[in-house]
Design a protein around this motif. Structure first.
Motif, PDB file in Angstrom:
ATOM      1  N   SER A  91       0.838  -1.195   0.000  1.00 22.03           N
ATOM      2  CA  SER A  91       0.000   0.000   0.000  1.00 22.03           C
ATOM      3  C   SER A  91       0.878   1.253   0.000  1.00 22.03           C
ATOM      4  O   SER A  91       2.098   1.189   0.213  1.00 22.03           O
ATOM      5  CB  SER A  91      -0.914   0.006   1.232  1.00 22.03           C
ATOM      6  N   ALA A  92       0.255   2.411  -0.212  1.00 21.01           N
ATOM      7  CA  ALA A  92       1.005   3.662  -0.320  1.00 21.01           C
ATOM      8  C   ALA A  92       1.737   3.998   0.968  1.00 21.01           C
ATOM      9  O   ALA A  92       2.819   4.605   0.939  1.00 21.01           O
ATOM     10  CB  ALA A  92       0.048   4.797  -0.701  1.00 21.01           C
ATOM     11  N   SER A  93       1.196   3.600   2.109  1.00 17.55           N
ATOM     12  CA  SER A  93       1.837   3.941   3.385  1.00 17.55           C
ATOM     13  C   SER A  93       3.173   3.229   3.571  1.00 17.55           C
ATOM     14  O   SER A  93       4.004   3.664   4.378  1.00 17.55           O
ATOM     15  CB  SER A  93       0.911   3.584   4.552  1.00 17.55           C
ATOM     16  N   MET A  94       3.426   2.143   2.840  1.00 16.62           N
ATOM     17  CA  MET A  94       4.711   1.451   2.949  1.00 16.62           C
ATOM     18  C   MET A  94       5.839   2.246   2.301  1.00 16.62           C
ATOM     19  O   MET A  94       7.018   1.925   2.468  1.00 16.62           O
ATOM     20  CB  MET A  94       4.610   0.063   2.306  1.00 16.62           C
ATOM     21  N   ASN A  95       5.500   3.302   1.539  1.00 19.59           N
ATOM     22  CA  ASN A  95       6.518   4.167   0.955  1.00 19.59           C
ATOM     23  C   ASN A  95       7.057   5.177   1.967  1.00 19.59           C
ATOM     24  O   ASN A  95       8.008   5.901   1.673  1.00 19.59           O
ATOM     25  CB  ASN A  95       5.949   4.925  -0.248  1.00 19.59           C
ATOM     26  N   GLU A  96       6.456   5.245   3.144  1.00 17.91           N
ATOM     27  CA  GLU A  96       6.915   6.154   4.194  1.00 17.91           C
ATOM     28  C   GLU A  96       8.008   5.494   5.022  1.00 17.91           C
ATOM     29  O   GLU A  96       8.193   4.275   4.991  1.00 17.91           O
ATOM     30  CB  GLU A  96       5.740   6.542   5.103  1.00 17.91           C
ATOM     31  N   ASN A  97       8.735   6.309   5.785  1.00 14.75           N
ATOM     32  CA  ASN A  97       9.701   5.733   6.710  1.00 14.75           C
ATOM     33  C   ASN A  97       9.038   5.499   8.060  1.00 14.75           C
ATOM     34  O   ASN A  97       7.840   5.720   8.224  1.00 14.75           O
ATOM     35  CB  ASN A  97      10.932   6.633   6.831  1.00 14.75           C
ATOM     36  N   PHE A  98       9.797   5.071   9.050  1.00  9.86           N
ATOM     37  CA  PHE A  98       9.212   4.745  10.341  1.00  9.86           C
ATOM     38  C   PHE A  98       8.787   5.978  11.125  1.00  9.86           C
ATOM     39  O   PHE A  98       8.129   5.866  12.160  1.00  9.86           O
ATOM     40  CB  PHE A  98      10.198   3.915  11.166  1.00  9.86           C
ATOM     41  N   ALA A  99       9.162   7.147  10.648  1.00  5.63           N
ATOM     42  CA  ALA A  99       8.710   8.382  11.280  1.00  5.63           C
ATOM     43  C   ALA A  99       7.440   8.922  10.633  1.00  5.63           C
ATOM     44  O   ALA A  99       6.938   9.968  11.017  1.00  5.63           O
ATOM     45  CB  ALA A  99       9.816   9.433  11.214  1.00  5.63           C
ATOM     46  N   GLY A 100       6.936   8.203   9.619  1.00  6.52           N
ATOM     47  CA  GLY A 100       5.722   8.633   8.946  1.00  6.52           C
ATOM     48  C   GLY A 100       5.956   9.613   7.822  1.00  6.52           C
ATOM     49  O   GLY A 100       5.013  10.197   7.300  1.00  6.52           O
ATOM     50  N   ARG A 101       7.196   9.753   7.400  1.00  6.60           N
ATOM     51  CA  ARG A 101       7.521  10.684   6.317  1.00  6.60           C
ATOM     52  C   ARG A 101       7.599   9.922   4.999  1.00  6.60           C
ATOM     53  O   ARG A 101       8.171   8.840   4.921  1.00  6.60           O
ATOM     54  CB  ARG A 101       8.858  11.358   6.612  1.00  6.60           C
ATOM     55  N   TYR A 102       7.015  10.510   3.939  1.00  9.87           N
ATOM     56  CA  TYR A 102       6.961   9.854   2.640  1.00  9.87           C
ATOM     57  C   TYR A 102       8.316   9.943   1.945  1.00  9.87           C
ATOM     58  O   TYR A 102       8.934  11.005   1.887  1.00  9.87           O
ATOM     59  CB  TYR A 102       5.895  10.494   1.764  1.00  9.87           C
ATOM     60  N   PHE A 103       8.788   8.783   1.405  1.00  7.78           N
ATOM     61  CA  PHE A 103      10.053   8.761   0.686  1.00  7.78           C
ATOM     62  C   PHE A 103       9.924   8.204  -0.726  1.00  7.78           C
ATOM     63  O   PHE A 103      10.816   8.371  -1.531  1.00  7.78           O
ATOM     64  CB  PHE A 103      11.088   7.902   1.448  1.00  7.78           C
ATOM     65  N   GLY A 104       8.855   7.495  -1.017  1.00  9.64           N
ATOM     66  CA  GLY A 104       8.747   6.833  -2.320  1.00  9.64           C
ATOM     67  C   GLY A 104       9.254   5.416  -2.243  1.00  9.64           C
ATOM     68  O   GLY A 104      10.087   5.072  -1.404  1.00  9.64           O
ATOM     69  N   GLY A 105       8.764   4.569  -3.131  1.00  6.65           N
ATOM     70  CA  GLY A 105       9.053   3.142  -3.060  1.00  6.65           C
ATOM     71  C   GLY A 105      10.505   2.780  -3.266  1.00  6.65           C
ATOM     72  O   GLY A 105      10.958   1.745  -2.803  1.00  6.65           O
ATOM     73  N   ALA A 106      11.279   3.614  -3.995  1.00  4.00           N
ATOM     74  CA  ALA A 106      12.658   3.260  -4.299  1.00  4.00           C
ATOM     75  C   ALA A 106      13.637   3.742  -3.237  1.00  4.00           C
ATOM     76  O   ALA A 106      14.801   3.368  -3.247  1.00  4.00           O
ATOM     77  CB  ALA A 106      13.060   3.832  -5.658  1.00  4.00           C
ATOM     78  N   ALA A 107      13.208   4.597  -2.326  1.00  3.68           N
ATOM     79  CA  ALA A 107      14.119   5.159  -1.322  1.00  3.68           C
ATOM     80  C   ALA A 107      14.529   4.094  -0.321  1.00  3.68           C
ATOM     81  O   ALA A 107      13.731   3.264   0.103  1.00  3.68           O
ATOM     82  CB  ALA A 107      13.448   6.325  -0.604  1.00  3.68           C
ATOM     83  N   LYS A 108      15.792   4.108   0.083  1.00  4.91           N
ATOM     84  CA  LYS A 108      16.303   3.111   1.009  1.00  4.91           C
ATOM     85  C   LYS A 108      15.707   3.262   2.402  1.00  4.91           C
ATOM     86  O   LYS A 108      15.703   2.323   3.179  1.00  4.91           O
ATOM     87  CB  LYS A 108      17.826   3.208   1.075  1.00  4.91           C
ATOM     88  N   GLU A 109      15.215   4.451   2.725  1.00  3.42           N
ATOM     89  CA  GLU A 109      14.682   4.679   4.063  1.00  3.42           C
ATOM     90  C   GLU A 109      13.226   4.253   4.213  1.00  3.42           C
ATOM     91  O   GLU A 109      12.711   4.235   5.329  1.00  3.42           O
ATOM     92  CB  GLU A 109      14.796   6.178   4.421  1.00  3.42           C
ATOM     93  N   SER A 110      12.549   3.938   3.122  1.00  4.59           N
ATOM     94  CA  SER A 110      11.139   3.580   3.216  1.00  4.59           C
ATOM     95  C   SER A 110      10.973   2.221   3.876  1.00  4.59           C
ATOM     96  O   SER A 110      11.863   1.374   3.867  1.00  4.59           O
ATOM     97  CB  SER A 110      10.494   3.571   1.828  1.00  4.59           C
TER      98      SER A 110
END
Length: 337
Positions: A91-110
């Protein structure tokens, strides 16, 4: 029979092996009286043995040319592991990091990127497990059936690099994951590994169906809950909670109430997620029976090796035969002088 030939017609030339027993094999030697020559059983035995080796070389070459092979076989093996279906939230929320900030699916921090890397490591370290995979958001997607092919499973994990979309709808994903075990013999532990950062409301009828399937197929459930800083622990009931505003809490309660082996792991950061994956790896090391298919195996190379060995023996014998002839010739020349 497990043994078969690709070109059996080549064996029609097998009578050629008898050529070794015909013809002149040794040079004639002059001797004053054959009647006074004693019978030499060792020489006769060696001479016969060389003929048999020659025939064997011809026969082995013909067998090799006929393409002998062992047919595909099915072998029952016993190992340690489980049948694990990975149910991965996309889901779209999995593109966020653990702080709830959006990074996109390819970002290493997501969350999805971190979960993907740890799942790859988890799969690589497991030896005898069967892995299947389903990705889900609004609807589930069948990605990989249960298999021991790690290359294919890792490729399925890598295929989640695209950006996640939609909402978290767990019920259809769970139903599809349970279908993996339909009409499959029970040979060891069966596990659904749910990796998700959220949940959705499941109606009572669907809850009843899922509970029945969990018991029917004897499946245990691990939920890796990727909780960010805005979410409460699964055991903490929020004030004025309902299944719409706090679906994770009620889903956790549902899993606990249906009487199946169930364990929830909460991960709030990459380190915690690593510990969760390691813990699951330690838990699922029970005996498992599985069927392994052994591919067709060619035997031609073994025939060639044996034929080459026979040829080397014949060349070795021929070398000493030539040497003895030369010594005899030199001896006769010396006596004539």
């Amino acid at each position: 029979m497990d043994l078969a030939l690709s070109h059996p017609w080549v064996l029609l030339f097998s009578p050629l092996a008898l050529l070794s027993f015909f013809g002149k094999h040794l040079p004639a030697l002059r001797y004053s009286s054959l009647s006074i020559l004693p019978f030499d059983p060792l020489s006769f035995l060696l001479f016969t043995l060389l003929k048999l080796i020659g025939a064997g070389v011809i026969l082995l070459l013909l067998i090799a040319l006929s393409g002998p092979y062992l047919k595909e076989q099915t072998v029952q093996r016993l190992g340690q592991g489980a049948e694990i279906v990975i149910l991965l939230d996309r889901s779209a929320s999995m593109n966020e990091n653990f702080a709830g900030r959006y990074f996109g699916g390819a970002a290493k921090e997501s969350k999805i990127a971190i979960a993907r890397d740890l799942l790859r490591d988890f799969i690589t370290r497991r030896k005898d497990d069967f892995f299947g995979m389903i990705s889900f958001s609004t609807a589930p997607i069948h990605v990989m059936p249960l298999t021991q092919n790690k290359t294919a499973t890792l490729a399925a994990i890598d295929a989640t690099r695209s950006r996640g979309r939609g909402v978290t709808n767990i019920a259809p994903g769970l139903a599809m994951a349970l279908d993996y075990f339909q009409e499959r013999p029970l040979t060891g532990s069966r596990v659904i590994l749910l990796v998700s950062d959220g949940a959705a409301r499941i109606d009572l009828e669907t809850q009843s169906t899922l509970a029945q399937l969990f018991h029917q197929y004897k499946v245990m459930l691990y939920w890796v809950y990727l909780r960010d800083d805005r979410s409460l622990p699964l055991d903490s009931k929020p004030a004025n909670a309902n299944e719409t505003t706090s679906p994770e809490y009620f889903l956790h309660q549902f899993f606990q109430s249906i009487g199946i082996p169930y364990k929830a792991f909460e991960a709030q950061n990459p380190e915690a997620l690593q510990n969760v994956i390691d813990e699951i790896g330690r838990l699922e090391n029970k005996p498992i029976q599985y069927t392994e298919k052994i591919a067709r195996q060619s035997l031609a190379e073994y025939c060639y090796l044996l034929a080459i060995s026979g040829i080397l023996i014949l060349l070795f014998a021929r070398y000493f035969e030539i040497k003895s002839e030369r010594l005899l010739f030199e001896s006769n020349s010396f006596s004539n002088r």
